[in-house]
Design a protein around this motif. Structure first.
Motif, PDB file in Angstrom:
ATOM      1  N   ALA A 115       1.576  -8.194  -1.287  1.00  0.00           N
ATOM      2  CA  ALA A 115       2.596  -7.351  -0.657  1.00  0.00           C
ATOM      3  C   ALA A 115       3.881  -8.127  -0.378  1.00  0.00           C
ATOM      4  O   ALA A 115       3.871  -9.347  -0.259  1.00  0.00           O
ATOM      5  CB  ALA A 115       2.038  -6.782   0.648  1.00  0.00           C
ATOM      6  N   LEU A 116       4.950  -7.352  -0.277  1.00  0.00           N
ATOM      7  CA  LEU A 116       6.245  -7.930   0.074  1.00  0.00           C
ATOM      8  C   LEU A 116       6.381  -8.009   1.576  1.00  0.00           C
ATOM      9  O   LEU A 116       5.867  -7.152   2.299  1.00  0.00           O
ATOM     10  CB  LEU A 116       7.382  -7.030  -0.422  1.00  0.00           C
ATOM     11  CG  LEU A 116       7.753  -7.028  -1.894  1.00  0.00           C
ATOM     12  CD1 LEU A 116       8.920  -6.064  -2.089  1.00  0.00           C
ATOM     13  CD2 LEU A 116       8.135  -8.419  -2.353  1.00  0.00           C
ATOM     14  N   PHE A 117       7.112  -9.025   2.037  1.00  0.00           N
ATOM     15  CA  PHE A 117       7.447  -9.099   3.446  1.00  0.00           C
ATOM     16  C   PHE A 117       8.966  -9.213   3.581  1.00  0.00           C
ATOM     17  O   PHE A 117       9.606 -10.024   2.917  1.00  0.00           O
ATOM     18  CB  PHE A 117       6.769 -10.310   4.098  1.00  0.00           C
ATOM     19  CG  PHE A 117       6.991 -10.373   5.591  1.00  0.00           C
ATOM     20  CD1 PHE A 117       6.112  -9.716   6.455  1.00  0.00           C
ATOM     21  CD2 PHE A 117       8.077 -11.056   6.125  1.00  0.00           C
ATOM     22  CE1 PHE A 117       6.319  -9.750   7.827  1.00  0.00           C
ATOM     23  CE2 PHE A 117       8.290 -11.091   7.498  1.00  0.00           C
ATOM     24  CZ  PHE A 117       7.406 -10.434   8.358  1.00  0.00           C
ATOM     25  N   ILE A 118       9.520  -8.348   4.449  1.00  0.00           N
ATOM     26  CA  ILE A 118      10.971  -8.377   4.654  1.00  0.00           C
ATOM     27  C   ILE A 118      11.266  -9.157   5.927  1.00  0.00           C
ATOM     28  O   ILE A 118      10.730  -8.840   6.995  1.00  0.00           O
ATOM     29  CB  ILE A 118      11.540  -6.950   4.828  1.00  0.00           C
ATOM     30  CG1 ILE A 118      11.081  -6.025   3.692  1.00  0.00           C
ATOM     31  CG2 ILE A 118      13.071  -6.995   4.929  1.00  0.00           C
ATOM     32  CD1 ILE A 118      11.513  -6.448   2.322  1.00  0.00           C
ATOM     33  N   SER A 119      12.118 -10.150   5.786  1.00  0.00           N
ATOM     34  CA  SER A 119      12.485 -10.938   6.961  1.00  0.00           C
ATOM     35  C   SER A 119      13.929 -10.645   7.338  1.00  0.00           C
ATOM     36  O   SER A 119      14.777 -10.491   6.471  1.00  0.00           O
ATOM     37  CB  SER A 119      12.341 -12.430   6.647  1.00  0.00           C
ATOM     38  OG  SER A 119      12.999 -13.186   7.639  1.00  0.00           O
ATOM     39  N   ARG A 120      14.193 -10.530   8.645  1.00  0.00           N
ATOM     40  CA  ARG A 120      15.572 -10.352   9.090  1.00  0.00           C
ATOM     41  C   ARG A 120      16.431 -11.496   8.571  1.00  0.00           C
ATOM     42  O   ARG A 120      17.546 -11.288   8.129  1.00  0.00           O
ATOM     43  CB  ARG A 120      15.655 -10.359  10.622  1.00  0.00           C
ATOM     44  CG  ARG A 120      15.033  -9.177  11.327  1.00  0.00           C
ATOM     45  CD  ARG A 120      16.030  -8.045  11.473  1.00  0.00           C
ATOM     46  NE  ARG A 120      17.200  -8.397  12.257  1.00  0.00           N
ATOM     47  CZ  ARG A 120      17.357  -8.185  13.560  1.00  0.00           C
ATOM     48  NH1 ARG A 120      16.384  -7.631  14.243  1.00  0.00           N
ATOM     49  NH2 ARG A 120      18.473  -8.512  14.173  1.00  0.00           N
ATOM     50  N   GLY A 121      15.913 -12.691   8.669  1.00  0.00           N
ATOM     51  CA  GLY A 121      16.615 -13.844   8.099  1.00  0.00           C
ATOM     52  C   GLY A 121      17.993 -14.085   8.668  1.00  0.00           C
ATOM     53  O   GLY A 121      18.867 -14.614   7.988  1.00  0.00           O
ATOM     54  N   LEU A 165       4.470 -17.308   0.121  1.00  0.00           N
ATOM     55  CA  LEU A 165       4.959 -15.981  -0.267  1.00  0.00           C
ATOM     56  C   LEU A 165       5.963 -16.050  -1.423  1.00  0.00           C
ATOM     57  O   LEU A 165       6.020 -15.146  -2.241  1.00  0.00           O
ATOM     58  CB  LEU A 165       5.607 -15.255   0.918  1.00  0.00           C
ATOM     59  CG  LEU A 165       4.635 -14.417   1.736  1.00  0.00           C
ATOM     60  CD1 LEU A 165       3.984 -15.257   2.813  1.00  0.00           C
ATOM     61  CD2 LEU A 165       5.313 -13.204   2.327  1.00  0.00           C
ATOM     62  N   ALA A 166       6.718 -17.154  -1.421  1.00  0.00           N
ATOM     63  CA  ALA A 166       7.741 -17.349  -2.458  1.00  0.00           C
ATOM     64  C   ALA A 166       8.565 -16.100  -2.695  1.00  0.00           C
ATOM     65  O   ALA A 166       9.255 -15.617  -1.811  1.00  0.00           O
ATOM     66  CB  ALA A 166       7.100 -17.851  -3.743  1.00  0.00           C
ATOM     67  N   GLU A 167       8.478 -15.535  -3.865  1.00  0.00           N
ATOM     68  CA  GLU A 167       9.298 -14.392  -4.241  1.00  0.00           C
ATOM     69  C   GLU A 167       9.006 -13.138  -3.434  1.00  0.00           C
ATOM     70  O   GLU A 167       9.793 -12.205  -3.415  1.00  0.00           O
ATOM     71  CB  GLU A 167       9.100 -14.056  -5.731  1.00  0.00           C
ATOM     72  CG  GLU A 167       9.437 -15.181  -6.666  1.00  0.00           C
ATOM     73  CD  GLU A 167      10.918 -15.245  -6.982  1.00  0.00           C
ATOM     74  OE1 GLU A 167      11.367 -14.509  -7.871  1.00  0.00           O
ATOM     75  OE2 GLU A 167      11.622 -16.025  -6.286  1.00  0.00           O
ATOM     76  N   ARG A 168       7.813 -13.104  -2.808  1.00  0.00           N
ATOM     77  CA  ARG A 168       7.450 -11.902  -2.054  1.00  0.00           C
ATOM     78  C   ARG A 168       8.084 -11.888  -0.666  1.00  0.00           C
ATOM     79  O   ARG A 168       7.947 -10.920   0.064  1.00  0.00           O
ATOM     80  CB  ARG A 168       5.923 -11.787  -1.942  1.00  0.00           C
ATOM     81  CG  ARG A 168       5.256 -11.473  -3.259  1.00  0.00           C
ATOM     82  CD  ARG A 168       3.777 -11.210  -3.072  1.00  0.00           C
ATOM     83  NE  ARG A 168       3.052 -12.412  -2.682  1.00  0.00           N
ATOM     84  CZ  ARG A 168       2.437 -12.563  -1.512  1.00  0.00           C
ATOM     85  NH1 ARG A 168       2.446 -11.599  -0.608  1.00  0.00           N
ATOM     86  NH2 ARG A 168       1.809 -13.687  -1.236  1.00  0.00           N
ATOM     87  N   TYR A 169       8.751 -12.954  -0.316  1.00  0.00           N
ATOM     88  CA  TYR A 169       9.395 -13.051   0.984  1.00  0.00           C
ATOM     89  C   TYR A 169      10.891 -12.756   0.794  1.00  0.00           C
ATOM     90  O   TYR A 169      11.606 -13.520   0.171  1.00  0.00           O
ATOM     91  CB  TYR A 169       9.190 -14.459   1.545  1.00  0.00           C
ATOM     92  CG  TYR A 169       9.725 -14.677   2.939  1.00  0.00           C
ATOM     93  CD1 TYR A 169       8.992 -14.270   4.057  1.00  0.00           C
ATOM     94  CD2 TYR A 169      10.941 -15.318   3.142  1.00  0.00           C
ATOM     95  CE1 TYR A 169       9.481 -14.497   5.336  1.00  0.00           C
ATOM     96  CE2 TYR A 169      11.428 -15.547   4.415  1.00  0.00           C
ATOM     97  CZ  TYR A 169      10.696 -15.132   5.511  1.00  0.00           C
ATOM     98  OH  TYR A 169      11.168 -15.357   6.776  1.00  0.00           O
ATOM     99  N   VAL A 170      11.318 -11.588   1.299  1.00  0.00           N
ATOM    100  CA  VAL A 170      12.712 -11.190   1.088  1.00  0.00           C
ATOM    101  C   VAL A 170      13.489 -11.370   2.385  1.00  0.00           C
ATOM    102  O   VAL A 170      13.245 -10.672   3.362  1.00  0.00           O
ATOM    103  CB  VAL A 170      12.805  -9.720   0.618  1.00  0.00           C
ATOM    104  CG1 VAL A 170      14.253  -9.365   0.327  1.00  0.00           C
ATOM    105  CG2 VAL A 170      11.938  -9.488  -0.600  1.00  0.00           C
ATOM    106  N   ALA A 188       7.297  -2.342   2.117  1.00  0.00           N
ATOM    107  CA  ALA A 188       6.899  -3.714   2.458  1.00  0.00           C
ATOM    108  C   ALA A 188       6.573  -3.813   3.943  1.00  0.00           C
ATOM    109  O   ALA A 188       6.777  -2.870   4.698  1.00  0.00           O
ATOM    110  CB  ALA A 188       8.046  -4.665   2.106  1.00  0.00           C
ATOM    111  N   TYR A 189       6.051  -4.967   4.351  1.00  0.00           N
ATOM    112  CA  TYR A 189       5.771  -5.226   5.762  1.00  0.00           C
ATOM    113  C   TYR A 189       6.985  -5.866   6.404  1.00  0.00           C
ATOM    114  O   TYR A 189       7.751  -6.569   5.747  1.00  0.00           O
ATOM    115  CB  TYR A 189       4.584  -6.176   5.912  1.00  0.00           C
ATOM    116  CG  TYR A 189       3.276  -5.578   5.436  1.00  0.00           C
ATOM    117  CD1 TYR A 189       2.487  -4.826   6.323  1.00  0.00           C
ATOM    118  CD2 TYR A 189       2.834  -5.770   4.135  1.00  0.00           C
ATOM    119  CE1 TYR A 189       1.294  -4.273   5.885  1.00  0.00           C
ATOM    120  CE2 TYR A 189       1.647  -5.226   3.696  1.00  0.00           C
ATOM    121  CZ  TYR A 189       0.871  -4.470   4.580  1.00  0.00           C
ATOM    122  OH  TYR A 189      -0.295  -3.922   4.162  1.00  0.00           O
TER     123      TYR A 189
END
Ligand SMILES: Nc1ncnc2c1ncn2[C@@H]1O[C@H](COP(=O)(O)OP(=O)(O)OP(=O)(O)O)[C@@H](O)[C@H]1O
Ligand SMILES: Nc1ncnc2c1ncn2[C@@H]1O[C@H](COP(=O)(O)OP(=O)(O)OP(=O)(O)O)[C@@H](O)[C@H]1O
Ligand SMILES: [Mg+2]
Ligand SMILES: [Mg+2]
Lengths: 275, 231, 334, 231, 334
Positions: A115-121, A165-170, A188-189
């Motif tokens: 799964a993808l994970f979206i980070s505020r970043g 996560l590499a690419e799955r971490y947005v 995504a989560y």
């Protein structure tokens, strides 16, 4: 002369966007005659406003940086006002199967899924919390530093991300609302504060297509603090009025208003002031 | 598509309500945009004239720099102005930050290159006989400039419209230097950004439509006057 | 002296288009004649202080004109140029003519009076409210003249003032030129391609050729091929059956120039064969300061200038046949 | 002022470092701006020509509407495009949202009115004899249009430079439709906005200076070619 | 018929500037004469299919021209207009002349050959690489003619083709007009203010006046004031001492027109007093299709047209004094 009593407050977008301030500040003005100009922005920029003396008081949620702000002498003192909590949201079908797990376990499962994970970043309070949880979950954060060293100061502009996560971490570097829409779009989560989530889920004709999958964990607390700017740093700060606001917020009346504030019928913030 | 329809409906309702808060926001937007366009025009048109009508070393460099400044991001302008007017800056004592004046300063920097380069463009293809005629009839530099501006009015008016459109729709500078304080520095665009952040997309677009309606009315008035000055 | 031009040059893109020394007297009408591209417009623009020479000096009323820091605006108020292809401001005809008066701070009533007067002078009084940029070619030209007059100048420079003006108005404009010179003492400098107009109007005529003052402009320039006849004599073939004897070492395509004062004209036919005379027909005769200028059609129009004492007996009448004779010496091969 | 100096130094260091992440960001910015300007130019120049060269009912209305669209706020464009390309929108299936293509679509909408109105302005004061000459020499509509564009090139190139400057400095649409995802849709301006939100003003301005340097180099190249096409 | 113009009008801002019916034959040279603003340019632009009439019909080679949906581009390829104030594209002279050839898809080599040929024809071969928009007035005019020739048209319309061209090149252009007509069968329609040029060049001349075809254009139009002398006779005072007898009910400022064919000219002085003759000086004589056109300076230049049979005995020579006489009947008061 007959100058109106107006103070300036920088705060995070979540307090303004949730509508909480619209419920609190008119009451404060009624009680004290002091008006509050609110500047809502990212936590980093809000704290920066305090450091540059542009505002009289800041109202934010990032404990570590708040403490640093006081330590460096920018803040006069900090009062704990309230907290809400963070929730982990994700698609209904929960591909990583995190439902029911505690938050550390949930993050581990996300890391081990597809799964993808979206980070505020964006170095916001939420972002800090997210990094903290990755730590608790035992997932190492790789750090990448941009080498921009000037005048002996090395700015903290590195970029941290969970290596697995590499690419799955947005990492999108945007506010909570945008992170939620992004997560919805990508199914995504993400980690969200409850207030914003409620607004996006129930405040709109077409509610957010994401569900709360993990909540109530001790690690998901999100305390808000109010800090008047230190008058010793900036003598022309309206410290007295700022002080009154801080005190009013932790007063019985202030705390009750916070407790009574509801977003779409659900309590969003929990008073924190100790009697 | 429902969404667009809803927005339109909300825009009408908003307009209908004549809400006091809304009026404050709208009038601030107009005031700020008006003054920044006015001041940038007063500075930019003569600047464009001076650059185009004189031959000097480095003229092409100046034009290239002006063209470059067309891609000046609002964040840079915002921070640049901020560094001067924040409490710590040189002009910190004036207390400009988070006031409408701060927005105007930032917006002037934003559109000055627009007005100047478009003025240069408008003049550059103007028949050189206009200038020669004015000069031989005895006009001094100012009078010659006025003749040239009148003959190039179509292009210069276009520059003004472009600049006005740019600032009234501008959000970055208004947000950074105005601070979007409700009742003080909240403009239509910062209000839209706020509604958007809150997830109130419908309200956000409704405000946008309102902005376009206002802009449309202004342009109709403008067009009417431009039509009157002849073709 | 009104103007003194000392070794003044003007280059465009490295090409020298003007290289001139000249004095022009005050209070006179000067005509400038010269072929296309000879530098007339370039010269007039410098005399109007609108463009600067590349080198050399210009004196206006005995004062050196400083093109860098001098009072050019003051000078420009004294001299006005009516451009070769005038352009009018995109307002009304009235406003165009009013402009120089406004600049000179005249009162409204006075301005109105003068504008109407100048428009009436050029016959454009009916167009006062018309849009100036929509006028026809000749109308534009005439309004431009009214505009120049409204400058109330010391010198008026006119670049082909009657180029696209109709006959009636050309006469009027010529009269205006004479009147403002005689009555108001305004110096006039104009260019034209019409020699007759120049001699009718000007007190003195300046010929320029390739940027330089020249003694006169050879009018009879014809292109042709050099050939040699059976007797070994060289001639230039201009059209079928039109051979002009020449003396030259050149060959091939050339242009020849025939001095109009050196051509001999005969009414009769005696001795023509020996003289290599060519038959033609007189198509125009005009008076040029006492001399007679004739155009004789010999296949090409040949201009001849004859002394005034030649009366009808020697000079053929209009429409009549005439014989012309050249000697190779007087024909220049260019 | 230290701050501006620090920013400049950081900009140089950034440039010097040739950091891979930075290169990705810069190249994405350039790519997106290039394509949106290109497509908007291909559409807007002929559109401007068609409007200016034809006489039709409602022409002035069309021009007024175009002028109004100059004040189209990026939030409105963002939400408008969003409503079409989000999962729930008509074109949701194409998966355009949060891709560079989405940014390009939004930016095209943003600058199409700019290019079109400036083209109209450039043509409107062009000597009508150019058109008549081309026509009488036997040129068809396309050939006539090309002649006119060539004669008005100065104004049209200015339109292109203006539009390019607008998009390369644009942040709202890039943020909303691109999503500022690191490594995918982060552009120079969204990166700047992010650094600003983080309070890292120095880095933000450093990126801005970098953007200006790039824009300056492009303008020098442009100016060189424009100079070559003669005055 | 090349063109048939049927009740065609053209209005500008509600003013009718053209209202004309006319047929023009193929293969001929037609000259159009008329004062400024009479509608010449307006007419030529319609004949070149560049602007549309307000009402009426235009037939080209017996086919009605449909200005709305017709094949205007095809028609425009057949007819080319050289504008009154031509403008050249801002490229080189070569490219300007090449443009119509390029459009007609000619091969590069052929284009080059033709461009050089046409430039040589107008004497501009040396300017091939020059920037076209920097040329002088007459140079521009000549390149525009070369450009028009490069359209290889059926009809060439020229709006004052020699207006600012020098004498030498005017002759060349006139020859070009004649040659392309004779040799290539191209129909030529040109406007001019020069009557002599028109009669020299054109097979037929059309006079237009205030937008309408007129039988001829009165050349002698003078402005003056109507007065009455002691004997009660009315006259028009044109200049000091220049009184022209008139018959009219009008008073005040008027313009009078004198038919040039109706003026009587005398060499001697007999009976002049009774005939109210006026003394003048012959300044120009020219041949107009056998008739003789004289310009006599009587304070204003008066044009007189005399029949061909008048020989030297009756017609005064150039520079000589002459007496002219009018009767009030032949003078029109406008
Ligand atoms: N701006 C310019 N740039 C380059 N060359 C120029 C420029 N202006 C004029 N020339 C050239 O200089 C020469 C002289 O030009 P000028 O206009 O003075 O001629 P002119 O005598 O007025 O000719 P005409 O009778 O055709 O009006 C011409 O060959 C022309 O091509
Ligand atoms: N676009 C226009 N708008 C308004 N009036 C015009 C326009 N074009 C021409 N006119 C008017 O129409 C009349 C005829 O113009 P036109 O150009 O056909 O005259 P012309 O015979 O060519 O005159 P000239 O000898 O001066 O060139 C003039 O009075 C002119 O002012
Ligand atoms: Mg000239
Ligand atoms: Mg005309």
């Amino acid at each position: 002369g007959g100058e109106k009593a107006i103070i300036r407050m920088s705060t995070t977008t979540s307090t303004e966007n949730s509508g909480l301030l619209d419920a609190l500040l008119p009451e404060f003005t009624k009680d004290t005659g002091i008006q509050v100009k609110v500047f809502a922005k990212g936590t980093g920029a809000a704290i920066r406003d305090g450091m540059d003396g542009n505002v009289d008081i800041i109202f934010v949620h990032d404990r570590a940086r708040e403490d640093k702000f006081i330590e460096e002498g920018y803040g006069a003192y900090r009062l704990a006002v309230m907290h809400n909590d963070f929730v982990v949201v994700g698609p209904k079908n929960d591909p990583a199967g995190i439902k029911g797990a505690n938050v550390a376990e949930a993050f581990k499962r996300i890391a081990n899924s597809n799964a993808l994970f979206i980070s505020r970043g964006d170095d916001s309070g939420t972002h800090s919390k997210e990094k903290e949880i990755w730590g608790i979950a035992g997932i190492t954060l790789a750090k990448k530093n941009i080498d921009a060293d000037y005048g002996g100061k090395t700015p903290d502009i590195g970029y941290e991300y969970p290596a697995v996560l590499a690419e799955r971490y947005v990492s999108i570097g945007q506010g909570m609302g945008k992170a939620l829409t992004f997560a919805e779009e990508k199914q995504a989560y993400t980690l969200a504060d409850r207030g914003t989530y409620l607004e996006y889920k129930y405040g709109r004709a077409q509610g957010l297509d994401l569900e709360i999958l993990c909540e109530g964990d001790d690690n998901l607390g999100n305390p808000y603090g109010i800090i008047p700017v230190n008058p010793e740093k900036y003598p022309d700060i309206r410290f007295e009025d700022a002080d009154r606001l801080a005190k009013w917020l932790v007063s019985e009346k202030g705390q009750k208003l916070i407790a009574d504030y509801k977003i779409h019928g659900r309590q969003a913030f929990f008073p924190d002031a100790k009697k | 598509m429902d969404f667009l329809f809803d927005s339109l409906k909300s825009a009408v309702l908003l307009l209908w309500s004549l809400d006091r808060d809304l009026l404050i926001i709208v009038s601030l937007s107009l005031k700020v945009s008006f003054f920044s366009t006015l001041i940038a025009g007063i500075a930019g048109i003569p600047l464009g004239l001076a650059i185009e009508l004189n031959d000097f070393r480095g003229k092409r460099l100046v034009i290239t720099v002006l063209n470059t400044l067309l891609s000046l991001p609002t964040v840079v302008i915002g921070l640049f102005v901020y560094s001067f007017i924040s409490r710590r800056g040189l002009l910190g004592a004036m207390g400009l930050l988070y006031t409408p004046k701060a927005i105007i300063i930032g917006q002037i920097i934003l559109i000055l290159p627009i007005i100047t380069t478009l003025t240069i463009t408008a003049l550059s293809r103007l028949d050189s006989r206009y200038r020669k005629t004015a000069m031989t009839l005895g006009a001094n530099s100012l009078q010659t400039a006025l003749v040239i501006v009148r003959e190039a009015r179509f292009g210069i008016v276009a520059a003004i419209i472009m600049a006005f459109g740019r600032v009234i729709a501008e959000v970055g500078i208004s947000m950074m230097l105005g601070g979007n304080a409700k009742g003080f520095t909240r403009t239509m665009t910062t209000a839209m950004a706020l509604e958007f952040d809150k997830g109130e997309f419908t309200m956000s677009v409704a405000l946008g439509i309102l902005l376009l309606l206002i802009s449309f009315s202004l342009n109709i008035v403008f067009n009417y006057f431009q039509g009157k000055t002849g073709d | 002296m009104l103007y003194e031009i000392k070794d003044m040059t003007r280059d465009y893109d490295g090409r020298r288009v003007l290289d001139i020394s000249l004095s022009l007297e005050e209070g006179r009408v000067t005509g400038i004649l010269g072929p296309n591209g000879s530098g007339k417009t370039t010269l007039l623009e410098i005399l109007a202080f609108l463009s600067r020479p590349t080198s050399g000096e210009l004196l206006y009323k005995d004062t050196r004109v400083d093109f860098d820091g001098g009072d050019l605006i003051g000078l420009r108020k004294a001299a006005v140029l009516m451009q070769q292809k005038p352009i009018l401001f995109t307002t009304t005809v009235f406003n165009n003519v009013e402009f120089p008066l406004k600049i000179r701070n005249l009162k409204m009533a006075e301005r109105e009076r003068l504008v109407n007067r100048f428009l009436t002078m050029v016959g454009m009084e009916g167009f006062s409210r018309a849009k100036a940029h929509k006028l026809s070619g000749g109308e534009t030209q005439r309004v431009a003249i009214a505009q120049a007059l409204a400058c109330l100048p010391e010198v008026i420079l006119m670049d082909e003032p009657t180029a696209s003006v109709d006959v009636e108005n050309s006469i009027i404009i010529e009269r205006i030129i004479r009147d403002i010179n005689r009555q108001n003492g305004i110096s006039v400098i104009f260019t034209t391609h019409d020699r007759i107009q120049a001699s009718r109007l000007a007190d003195n005529i300046v010929f320029i050729h390739e940027g330089k003052v020249s003694k006169s402009i050879n009018e009879n320039i014809f292109a042709g091929a050099l050939e040699t006849d059976l007797k070994g004599k060289k001639f230039c073939l201009i059209r079928e059956n039109l051979k002009i004897p020449v003396k030259t070492e050149k060959t091939g395509q050339v242009r020849i120039s025939i001095n109009p004062s050196a051509v001999r004209v005969f009414r009769g036919t005696k001795n023509i064969e020996e003289m290599r005379g060519i038959k033609g027909r007189v198509i125009q005769l005009s008076d040029e300061r006492g001399f007679i200028r004739a155009i004789i059609d010999i296949g090409v129009p040949l201009t001849v200038i004859m002394p005034p004492d030649s009366t009808g007996d020697v000079i053929p009448g209009i429409g009549e046949d005439a014989w012309v004779a050249f000697s190779p010496e007087m024909i220049e091969v260019i």
